[in-house]
Scaffold this motif. Sequence first.
Motif, PDB file in Angstrom:
ATOM      1  N   GLN A   1      -5.451  -0.470   6.785  1.00 23.02           N
ATOM      2  CA  GLN A   1      -6.237  -0.318   7.615  1.00 23.02           C
ATOM      3  C   GLN A   1      -7.402   0.450   7.157  1.00 23.02           C
ATOM      4  O   GLN A   1      -8.795   0.212   7.463  1.00 23.02           O
ATOM      5  N   TRP A   2      -7.130   1.324   6.576  1.00 23.85           N
ATOM      6  CA  TRP A   2      -8.318   2.399   5.676  1.00 23.85           C
ATOM      7  C   TRP A   2      -8.868   1.683   4.187  1.00 23.85           C
ATOM      8  O   TRP A   2      -9.477   2.279   3.473  1.00 23.85           O
ATOM      9  N   ASP A   3      -8.114   0.568   4.143  1.00 30.37           N
ATOM     10  CA  ASP A   3      -8.437  -0.218   2.595  1.00 30.37           C
ATOM     11  C   ASP A   3      -7.783   0.582   1.666  1.00 30.37           C
ATOM     12  O   ASP A   3      -8.381   0.553   0.480  1.00 30.37           O
ATOM     13  N   GLU A   4      -6.585   1.239   1.902  1.00 26.71           N
ATOM     14  CA  GLU A   4      -5.902   2.003   0.845  1.00 26.71           C
ATOM     15  C   GLU A   4      -4.704   1.231   0.610  1.00 26.71           C
ATOM     16  O   GLU A   4      -3.640   1.711   0.744  1.00 26.71           O
ATOM     17  N   GLU A   5      -4.806  -0.132   0.265  1.00 33.27           N
ATOM     18  CA  GLU A   5      -3.881  -0.862   0.301  1.00 33.27           C
ATOM     19  C   GLU A   5      -2.759  -0.642  -0.868  1.00 33.27           C
ATOM     20  O   GLU A   5      -1.536  -0.688  -0.903  1.00 33.27           O
ATOM     21  N   GLU A   6      -3.235  -0.237  -2.083  1.00 34.22           N
ATOM     22  CA  GLU A   6      -2.654   0.076  -3.329  1.00 34.22           C
ATOM     23  C   GLU A   6      -1.712   1.457  -3.044  1.00 34.22           C
ATOM     24  O   GLU A   6      -0.605   1.545  -3.460  1.00 34.22           O
ATOM     25  N   LEU A   7      -2.263   2.485  -2.205  1.00 34.74           N
ATOM     26  CA  LEU A   7      -1.564   3.595  -2.099  1.00 34.74           C
ATOM     27  C   LEU A   7      -0.343   3.248  -1.105  1.00 34.74           C
ATOM     28  O   LEU A   7       0.626   3.706  -1.115  1.00 34.74           O
ATOM     29  N   GLY A   8      -0.629   2.594  -0.109  1.00 34.36           N
ATOM     30  CA  GLY A   8       0.601   1.874   0.929  1.00 34.36           C
ATOM     31  C   GLY A   8       1.599   1.007   0.154  1.00 34.36           C
ATOM     32  O   GLY A   8       2.787   1.352   0.501  1.00 34.36           O
ATOM     33  N   LEU A   9       1.310   0.250  -1.019  1.00 39.36           N
ATOM     34  CA  LEU A   9       2.124  -0.417  -1.546  1.00 39.36           C
ATOM     35  C   LEU A   9       3.074   0.621  -2.657  1.00 39.36           C
ATOM     36  O   LEU A   9       4.163   0.571  -2.710  1.00 39.36           O
ATOM     37  N   LYS A  10       2.441   1.729  -3.132  1.00 35.99           N
ATOM     38  CA  LYS A  10       3.068   2.629  -4.008  1.00 35.99           C
ATOM     39  C   LYS A  10       4.049   3.208  -3.019  1.00 35.99           C
ATOM     40  O   LYS A  10       5.132   3.620  -3.610  1.00 35.99           O
ATOM     41  N   LEU A  11       3.664   3.505  -1.778  1.00 31.02           N
ATOM     42  CA  LEU A  11       4.637   4.294  -0.932  1.00 31.02           C
ATOM     43  C   LEU A  11       5.747   3.515  -0.579  1.00 31.02           C
ATOM     44  O   LEU A  11       7.046   4.133  -0.653  1.00 31.02           O
ATOM     45  N   LEU A  12       5.518   2.136  -0.551  1.00 32.76           N
ATOM     46  CA  LEU A  12       6.827   1.370  -0.101  1.00 32.76           C
ATOM     47  C   LEU A  12       7.645   1.218  -1.468  1.00 32.76           C
ATOM     48  O   LEU A  12       8.920   0.939  -1.356  1.00 32.76           O
ATOM     49  N   GLU A  13       7.029   1.244  -2.710  1.00 33.36           N
ATOM     50  CA  GLU A  13       7.637   0.976  -3.694  1.00 33.36           C
ATOM     51  C   GLU A  13       8.748   2.119  -4.301  1.00 33.36           C
ATOM     52  O   GLU A  13       9.809   2.088  -4.696  1.00 33.36           O
ATOM     53  N   CYS A  14       8.097   3.223  -3.624  1.00 30.14           N
ATOM     54  CA  CYS A  14       9.133   4.450  -3.847  1.00 30.14           C
ATOM     55  C   CYS A  14      10.073   4.770  -2.701  1.00 30.14           C
ATOM     56  O   CYS A  14      10.877   5.641  -2.914  1.00 30.14           O
ATOM     57  N   GLY A  15      10.171   3.932  -1.735  1.00 24.18           N
ATOM     58  CA  GLY A  15      10.774   3.954  -0.459  1.00 24.18           C
ATOM     59  C   GLY A  15      12.372   3.330  -0.559  1.00 24.18           C
ATOM     60  O   GLY A  15      13.173   3.835   0.198  1.00 24.18           O
TER      61      GLY A  15
ATOM     62  N   ARG B   1       4.980   1.887   8.731  1.00 28.28           N
ATOM     63  CA  ARG B   1       3.986   2.237   9.630  1.00 28.28           C
ATOM     64  C   ARG B   1       2.777   3.221   8.750  1.00 28.28           C
ATOM     65  O   ARG B   1       1.577   2.793   9.030  1.00 28.28           O
ATOM     66  N   LEU B   2       3.062   4.008   8.096  1.00 27.62           N
ATOM     67  CA  LEU B   2       2.110   4.664   7.190  1.00 27.62           C
ATOM     68  C   LEU B   2       1.446   3.567   6.221  1.00 27.62           C
ATOM     69  O   LEU B   2       0.312   3.649   5.886  1.00 27.62           O
ATOM     70  N   CYS B   3       2.200   2.665   5.817  1.00 24.73           N
ATOM     71  CA  CYS B   3       1.695   1.567   4.963  1.00 24.73           C
ATOM     72  C   CYS B   3       0.668   0.609   5.719  1.00 24.73           C
ATOM     73  O   CYS B   3      -0.513   0.376   5.253  1.00 24.73           O
ATOM     74  N   ARG B   4       0.844   0.214   6.915  1.00 25.27           N
ATOM     75  CA  ARG B   4       0.105  -0.383   7.780  1.00 25.27           C
ATOM     76  C   ARG B   4      -1.228   0.262   8.104  1.00 25.27           C
ATOM     77  O   ARG B   4      -2.443  -0.321   8.000  1.00 25.27           O
ATOM     78  N   GLY B   5      -1.088   1.767   8.361  1.00 28.44           N
ATOM     79  CA  GLY B   5      -2.293   2.478   8.573  1.00 28.44           C
ATOM     80  C   GLY B   5      -3.094   2.593   7.598  1.00 28.44           C
ATOM     81  O   GLY B   5      -4.522   2.566   7.392  1.00 28.44           O
TER      82      GLY B   5
END
Length: 1301
Positions: A1271-1285, A1264-1268
């Motif tokens: 939407q902020w055009d912070e795709e790279e940060l969302g990807l890093k979050l999933l990579e560490c998950g 859910r954080l990644c999807r949000g």
Amino acid sequence: MALSLGTLRLWDSVLELTKRSQDKGSDPMIWAIHLSSQLNSAGVSLPSPDLANLLVSHICWDNNNPVSWKFLEKALIFNIVPPLLVLALLSTRVIPNRHTQPAAFRLYMELLKRHAFKLKPHVEFKNYEVIMKSVDNVLNLSRIFGTNGDDPGSILLEFILSSVWQLVEAALEDEGLLELTKERKHRWNVAQDMEIEGCGSYGNRNGYQEILQSRNTVMAVELIGLFLQNIKTSRILLLARRNMPQHWRIFIQDIEVLAVNSSALRNSKVMTPEILLQLISDDHKIVSEGKKANYLQEIHTIMSSSAGISHKVSGSSLWTPIDLVLEDAMDGSQVDTTSAIEIITRLVKALHALHGTTWHECFLGLWMAALRLVQRERDPIEGPMPRLDTRLCMLLSITTLAVSDLIEDEESTSQNDINYQTTQNDKENRRMELVTSLQSLRDYESLLTPPQSVIPAANQAAARAMMLISGINAGSSAYFDPVNIKDMANNFSGNLHHLIVEACIARNLLDTSAYYWPGYVTGHINQIPHGMPTQVPGWSTFMKGAPMTPVMMNALVSEPASSLAELEKVFEIAVNGSDDEKIAAATILCGASLIQGWNVQEHSIYFITRLLSPPPPANYSGNDSHLIAYAPMLNVLLVGIAPIDCVQIFSLHGLVPQLAGSLMPICEVFGSCVPNISWTLTTGEEISAYAVFSNAFALLLKLWRFNHPPLEYGVGDVPPVGAQLTPEYLLLMRNSLLVSSGNNHEDRNRKRLSAVAKASCPNHIFVESFPKLKAWYRQHQACLASTVSGLVHSPVHQIVDTLLKMMFSKINRNQPLNSVSGSSSSSGPGSEDASLRPKLPAWDILEAVPFVVDAALTACEHGKLSPRQLCTGLKDLADFLPASLAIIVSYFSAEVSRGVWKPVFMNGTDWPSPAANLSNVEEHIKNILAATNVNVPRLFAGITSPFTLPLPLAAFVSLTITYKLDKSSQRFLNLAGPALESLAAGCPWPCMPIVASLWTQKAKKWSDFLVFSSSRTVFLHDNDAVYQLLKSCFTAALGLNNSLVSAHGGVGALLGHGFGSNFYGEISPVAPGFLYLRVYRSIRDIMFLREDIISLLMQSVKDIASNGIITKGKQETKYGQVSLATSLTKVKLAANLAATILWISGGQGLVQSLINETLPSWFISAHRADTGGPVSTLSGYALGYFTLLCGAFAWGVDPSLSASKWRPRFLGTHMEFLASALDGKITLGCDPVTWHSYVTGYLNLMVGCMANWVVEVDVEVLKRLCRGLRQWDEEELGLKLLECGGVGTMGAAAELICQSD
């Protein structure tokens, strides 16, 4: 499930169309168009997995010809068949038969090269999940890798990994290298069914086949490198490395064998062994390309990297948390159950992770903070508080042990971590970083200057180094004995650097090669000094067998041991020697080896703790406790460790729970003895059971704030804020050390403490094991909670009468002192008539003391006793049984808090008067507060006579004044002193200044200490004063103005130089941080600190921004960048300070309440501020940094600490709040720019510095954080979050990598 008849006919017609088109030589494009139309008409979803099976089966191997491959290629181009499934099907058929079908293998690799790197279309197919399920069925990926077969993203990742691995295994086999790899359960390239060699092959001329096979091997290794180089596939493989370490390790080992031995790799024109090894190394980073540089991304970079701390302020300011924690540990008002070693280790790890500094910088920052701690005692004031010995313990023992644990942690991790791929030389070696940090200390001469009392020890350390480098053999010379070195050390100039190096050598962190460091010692000894005694009593002669004579004992008491072997021999004597030898050994252990034996201090403490719990003799069969026979030795130990510095040293080493567990049996046994038991020492001194009990009981009560009622509030669903030490809690902490967690990364300090606990008593200890102690404790709690009940029909009343007669026997009154007894007071002081002293066990007397004091105080209030008679009687009671002073303290504390007693006039007639120096005390308090910009005018409207105190407080202070300031009374005053201060502070102003004035008249040398103590109590009466003090802390640390506080900021302005005296000999003002560290423990409700600290942090951000203009205009780009970096540096330092103060003030409980309650409330609430702009952005990042630091301090950065078990719960709650707000489920009232920068800054720091935390967060919350964020055009940060998950988000991360541009 059987296919329907219509479906079978469809696929038959498709196969017929394909064969007919191939036979006619039709254009593959025309075939593809007709086929697509036919399948669409039949309602078949494209791309079709069934068609993929059909076409691959058609080629392998009956129709293995160029035409069939061209038709398959067109089907792939037109997305009629799913490329990944076709590649999976081909890999199981082509690769095992690549030697007989080299052309087919070549075509397979061409298709792999063409379609495996264009991953975005694959995850956008409507039947993507069905396709990946088919891929899994073909390759058995979920079974091989042990993952979830229902997650298409995970299968996609495994497909990429397996495709590379198949090529690696094929290349190894082709070059005969497969036998060099380790055995494994699974081989990839095994034929799935029986194949007919040469069937359907083309281009099968032998010479051409050999050339093609050789070229195929080269292409395979080049394709392996391409997978590792491609931005998307390499990032997907990095996910496999994070989440499938066992498989990855085998995979990397195969590639290493290939890189080292492959001739094909050496023949390649595009790939080399060096490049391939670099691609799989630990240091290989995935770098995003094509990033747009903008204002927010610049902040991302600075905030999440060590570049955010400019070199100018990266010295002391960066390590301010360490300075604060070390100074906080010097407050002797309360001990800590957690070892300072554990706290420092946790803190250094957190700062290293968040600041991204080298270990050289970490160690140097730690050493310098500890040195500053010692230098703050340069001009100490007199008073009952920890002194220089405790600070030197922190520098030379605690800090050294913390560094040792950090180094051992790295070395064990490097040996055990399955992800550890490279050699030690490729990794940062903490041991070498320690060496360079110690060598760098020479540049800070002012910090290395030893205090006057330490100069001899420093000179000895320098002399020892000089003798060794001069070639004097320690083994054949007695000159290495400390006594001899001490005699010759006057010729050498040592400093604290020499003592630090000696402490490191003693703990095997260094060897004696450190003596040869440039500039470590100067000069040279050409010959052995003449005229020096070769054999004098000391440790050297003791170890050679010299007897334990009084002269030897005195020598060993005055000089610290230098090795564990020396202490072990003393301990052996204490256990197995004669009674006199036991006493001598105990005296030695409590001597210089405990206070100044920094190289072996932890062992001295461990041995003392074990001796306090001596085992019963082998032949012991008596009914009484075996402890009674050890009374003389136990008493020596109890008296020896009673001083404040000793208790604090035990606390720093984490021995408080174990010490409590050792003291409780002593109290139980000797408190139950009749007083006619006594022991005569060799000195002629006689000790009684009362003396042993009182010494043990007083020491036990120092280990928790016994005179304070337990907190009646908690913070939501988190533990109560503040350390609520009780006997039960101390034993719980002690018992927990007996239970091993089984964690390979368990805290090493905990392992040491566990060994001590098991050696002292391997069994669990509970309060129920001590019925007398438990009964007293229950009565103690009842007396704190309510008034003393009547004694009618109580067996205690007889003891009460006896004690009252002993105390007031000379008073000739007709009225009895207590209402429950019909007897009258006798005439004669108990101290003069031994017959009046009760012959009762100490526990029985302690049970009666509250009623005795209540009766005496009531009699004084009604005029039956004069104040002088009251104090004399109480002093007689305390002299008779010193332990009763603790009960008197407890009673007075409870009664004052009830507020039922009338105030009495301190007029100098009935009660002592403070008038002589009260105005001076008041003036000094004003000066101390003014220096920290604290203004509380209502408290200083003027203290006018008559001066009054509540009766219990007046009696208490008058009683304490009757004590002499000698060594025998000191240990009991150390118990009563903090209670008196706390009691006076809790009364209306100006009770504390009055008490300080009275005590200043008694002990003038303590006047500075008493004035400072009085100034602390101002903050208990006014929360606004606390806010002002905190504001001064921020202002001082950040250097935000030119007020009385230093405008340069940093640790020097925050903590100053500790205590000191001005030109007139009066106490000089202290720095705001130093004052706060001595104040916060007495604040009753620290919950308001959460909002205050956030408010001050936000205000600091505004002040920082206003002091440095932050611009984004093109004309001021350079200036703007410098200003931004500088401002961000200050912001990080402000957040550093805020997090440290919050954590120190309330510990884990306050941090968790902040994260769970305060921060969500703050974001939901509206705030009056200008929206947007640099200030809003900086505010968000400051909060993000502050929040993450608070969590790191409270929970640690790794799972080795017990506190880390709370992290998943509270971190998960906060991440759920972030996700809900991003989902739109929560309406926020704060500035949206601040919210955006908080979320991005907090998550950037987490994935960059605390990636292991992300695994503890719920998978769905991360998605859910990644999807949000997208939407902020912070795709790279969302990807890093999933990579560490972890494994749970591995598939989602792989899919997002495929979809990214």
